[in-house]
Design a protein around this motif. Sequence first.
Motif, PDB file in Angstrom:
ATOM      1  N   UNK A   2      -1.262  -5.484  -3.174  1.00 59.92           N
ATOM      2  CA  UNK A   2      -1.904  -4.225  -2.796  1.00 59.92           C
ATOM      3  C   UNK A   2      -2.130  -3.370  -4.040  1.00 59.92           C
ATOM      4  N   UNK A   3      -1.124  -3.306  -4.904  1.00 53.68           N
ATOM      5  CA  UNK A   3      -1.253  -2.573  -6.166  1.00 53.68           C
ATOM      6  C   UNK A   3      -2.403  -3.140  -6.994  1.00 53.68           C
ATOM      7  N   UNK A   4      -2.497  -4.441  -7.058  1.00 57.23           N
ATOM      8  CA  UNK A   4      -3.583  -5.101  -7.786  1.00 57.23           C
ATOM      9  C   UNK A   4      -4.935  -4.731  -7.207  1.00 57.23           C
ATOM     10  N   UNK A  24     -10.401  -8.849  -5.092  1.00 56.06           N
ATOM     11  CA  UNK A  24     -10.198  -8.658  -3.653  1.00 56.06           C
ATOM     12  C   UNK A  24     -10.392  -9.958  -2.876  1.00 56.06           C
ATOM     13  N   UNK A  25     -11.222 -10.848  -3.404  1.00 52.27           N
ATOM     14  CA  UNK A  25     -11.421 -12.151  -2.762  1.00 52.27           C
ATOM     15  C   UNK A  25     -10.146 -12.995  -2.814  1.00 52.27           C
ATOM     16  N   UNK A  26      -9.262 -12.659  -3.739  1.00 50.23           N
ATOM     17  CA  UNK A  26      -7.970 -13.340  -3.863  1.00 50.23           C
ATOM     18  C   UNK A  26      -6.859 -12.514  -3.232  1.00 50.23           C
ATOM     19  N   UNK A  31      -2.489 -11.390   0.677  1.00 48.74           N
ATOM     20  CA  UNK A  31      -1.715 -10.408   1.451  1.00 48.74           C
ATOM     21  C   UNK A  31      -1.601 -10.870   2.899  1.00 48.74           C
ATOM     22  N   UNK A  32      -2.714 -11.231   3.495  1.00 52.84           N
ATOM     23  CA  UNK A  32      -2.721 -11.649   4.907  1.00 52.84           C
ATOM     24  C   UNK A  32      -1.888 -12.913   5.120  1.00 52.84           C
ATOM     25  N   UNK A  33      -2.092 -13.910   4.273  1.00 48.61           N
ATOM     26  CA  UNK A  33      -1.370 -15.183   4.430  1.00 48.61           C
ATOM     27  C   UNK A  33       0.127 -15.015   4.215  1.00 48.61           C
ATOM     28  N   UNK A  34       0.521 -14.295   3.175  1.00 45.05           N
ATOM     29  CA  UNK A  34       1.963 -14.137   2.922  1.00 45.05           C
ATOM     30  C   UNK A  34       2.633 -13.267   3.980  1.00 45.05           C
ATOM     31  N   UNK A  62       2.220 -18.862  -7.635  1.00 46.02           N
ATOM     32  CA  UNK A  62       0.936 -18.974  -8.327  1.00 46.02           C
ATOM     33  C   UNK A  62       0.167 -17.659  -8.441  1.00 46.02           C
ATOM     34  N   UNK A  63       0.101 -16.904  -7.356  1.00 46.55           N
ATOM     35  CA  UNK A  63      -0.768 -15.726  -7.384  1.00 46.55           C
ATOM     36  C   UNK A  63      -0.029 -14.463  -7.826  1.00 46.55           C
ATOM     37  N   UNK A  64       0.905 -13.921  -7.029  1.00 44.43           N
ATOM     38  CA  UNK A  64       1.527 -12.662  -7.455  1.00 44.43           C
ATOM     39  C   UNK A  64       2.345 -12.764  -8.749  1.00 44.43           C
TER      40      UNK A  64
END
Length: 141
Positions: A2-4, A24-26, A31-34, A62-64
């Motif tokens: 969310x901060x990102x 935002x595409x990532x 956010x939704x999946x986690x 991998x992402x956050x």
Amino acid sequence: MTLTSVHHIYGAIIYHTQWRLHVLLLSVPVIIITLYLNWLLSRNGNSGNRYSFWIYWTITLLVPIILIGLFEGIYNHILKNILFFGGVSKNSMSKLFPPGMYEMPDDIFFEITGMMQGIVAVVLTVYFIHLTKRMTQTKDR
């Protein structure tokens, strides 16, 4: 994440760089999946579904942690600010942080939210290590 999202939306607005919105595409799907996987795992007790846990674990690593925390927060902002305010030459800064992709520090909110991504990633990494230990020890028993 969310901060990102906030950081990149703000950067797109103040620097007139709409391409920054690509994050935002990532970030939104992550956010939704986690959130869904976290709900699923907590609903089924701490152990939850083994596959759900490892999907959650992989996405989080991998992402956050790596993409956003290490690259975006630590390299793109913390290191950039240390070098910039430490007096590294403009030529060296341009090589490490090419103009057009990077902005030299000139907006406190943008830089603070950028650096916070790295700080949050450090905290997340500690939590991630504890979670991994707990889940792998539970599975070993």
